[in-house]
Design an enzyme around this catalytic site. Structure first.
Site, PDB file in Angstrom:
ATOM      1  N   ASP A  27       0.828  -1.212   0.000  1.00  0.00           N
ATOM      2  CA  ASP A  27       0.000   0.000   0.000  1.00  0.00           C
ATOM      3  C   ASP A  27       0.865   1.266   0.000  1.00  0.00           C
ATOM      4  OD1 ASP A  27      -2.375   1.337  -0.046  1.00  0.00           O
ATOM      5  OD2 ASP A  27      -2.855   1.037   2.071  1.00  0.00           O
ATOM      6  N   HIS A  44       2.116   3.697  -9.006  1.00  0.00           N
ATOM      7  CA  HIS A  44       1.834   2.271  -9.247  1.00  0.00           C
ATOM      8  C   HIS A  44       2.976   1.616 -10.027  1.00  0.00           C
ATOM      9  CE1 HIS A  44      -1.998   2.585  -7.401  1.00  0.00           C
ATOM     10  NE2 HIS A  44      -2.541   3.331  -8.337  1.00  0.00           N
ATOM     11  N   LEU A 138      10.308 -20.335  -6.296  1.00  0.00           N
ATOM     12  CA  LEU A 138       9.262 -19.622  -5.549  1.00  0.00           C
ATOM     13  C   LEU A 138       7.962 -19.543  -6.357  1.00  0.00           C
ATOM     14  CD1 LEU A 138       9.641 -16.389  -3.544  1.00  0.00           C
ATOM     15  CD2 LEU A 138       8.068 -16.347  -5.453  1.00  0.00           C
TER      16      LEU A 138
END
Ligand code: IPE
Ligand code: IPE
Ligand code: MG
Length: 247
Positions: A27, A44, A138
């Site tokens: 955030d 962003h 991963l």
């Protein structure tokens, strides 16, 4: 930092006490941009670069699963311009991530209701999932048009359908059955959840899965988040005592 330095002298990280799964609520992209007089879309973009760096770093440390909240079912409430730019950025992110993460054996998996996404983005998701499905490093889960309540509602629907079809008896519904109907049916619950930008809430993220996750928050805005902050979170995590309701 090199992998061996992270575990050196046992005074930084204990390799035997790493979280298997880290959930991230990245955030603060908008606030980061505002502070600099830049458009939110630039925040962003910077945030997406941070995410890529943190994923690579987690892979290097030996974390097995990362789930990052990229777009919530509530984020459609934002102005159309921001939603459109986020959708474009996500498509670009997936195209480039596949290229850039090729060497690192990362598997990409999207969770959320992708049926409501622009067609070109949905296609990109299918491509990237297919291209990385045999990677064994991963697993990078991207929560996209994801909502914890939406996920639970859809699980309930699937369970009711099984009962209606005579495949499942009501008395056999248990936690395992519910889990098997979630997007994360084959993923262990997060051990650690990281939220940046000073907010202390879960905002409809992984409501079922976070039951016993350790929460770590930071005031740092997501585009400013670095490996150093990740290590702080991991170090703090390793000091916690997880009791799961026991003594
Ligand atoms: C988080 O950053 C990313 C998304 C929700 C897509 P925000 O856009 O929520 O940033 P703030 O909270 O406005 O600073
Ligand atoms: C949560 O952040 C969603 C993502 C990071 C994608 P928000 O910024 O949407 O959450 P609220 O509105 O502050 O709770
Ligand atoms: Mg926010």
């Amino acid at each position: 930092m090199q992998n061996k330095d992270l575990f050196k002298d046992n005074n930084i990280l204990d390799p035997n006490k790493l979280p298997m799964h880290i959930a991230i609520i990245p955030d603060g992209n908008g606030r980061w941009a505002k502070q600099r007089g830049l458009p939110r879309s630039t925040g962003h973009r910077r945030g997406s670069e941070t995410l890529k760096e943190i994923v690579k770093c987690c892979a290097r440390i030996g974390i097995k699963y990362i789930t990052a909240y990229a777009f919530s079912t509530e984020n459609w409430k934002r102005p159309k311009e921001e939603v459109d730019s986020l959708m474009n950025l996500l498509e670009e992110f997936l195209s480039r991530a596949h290229e850039e993460l090729k060497e690192s054996d990362i598997r990409i998996n999207v969770i959320g209701d992708i049926s409501k996404l622009p067609k070109s983005l949905a296609e990109k998701i299918h491509d990237v999932e297919k291209m990385t499905k045999n990677n064994t490093g991963l697993q990078f889960n991207i929560a996209l048009n994801y909502g914890g309540r939406d996920e639970i509602v859809s699980a309930i629907r699937k369970i009711c359908q099984d009962v209606k079809d005579g495949k499942l008896d009501i008395n056999d519904i248990n936690e395992q059955v519910v889990k098997s109907k979630l997007y994360t049916y084959d993923i262990p619950d997060p051990d650690l959840i990281i939220r940046t930008a000073g907010e202390k809430r879960v905002s409809n993220f992984l409501l079922w899965q976070l039951a016993y996750s350790e929460l770590w928050t930071s005031d740092v805005l997501w585009p400013d988040f670095t490996e150093k902050h990740l290590l702080e979170a991991l170090f703090e995590y390793q000091k916690r005592e997880r009791r799961y309701g026991g003594l």
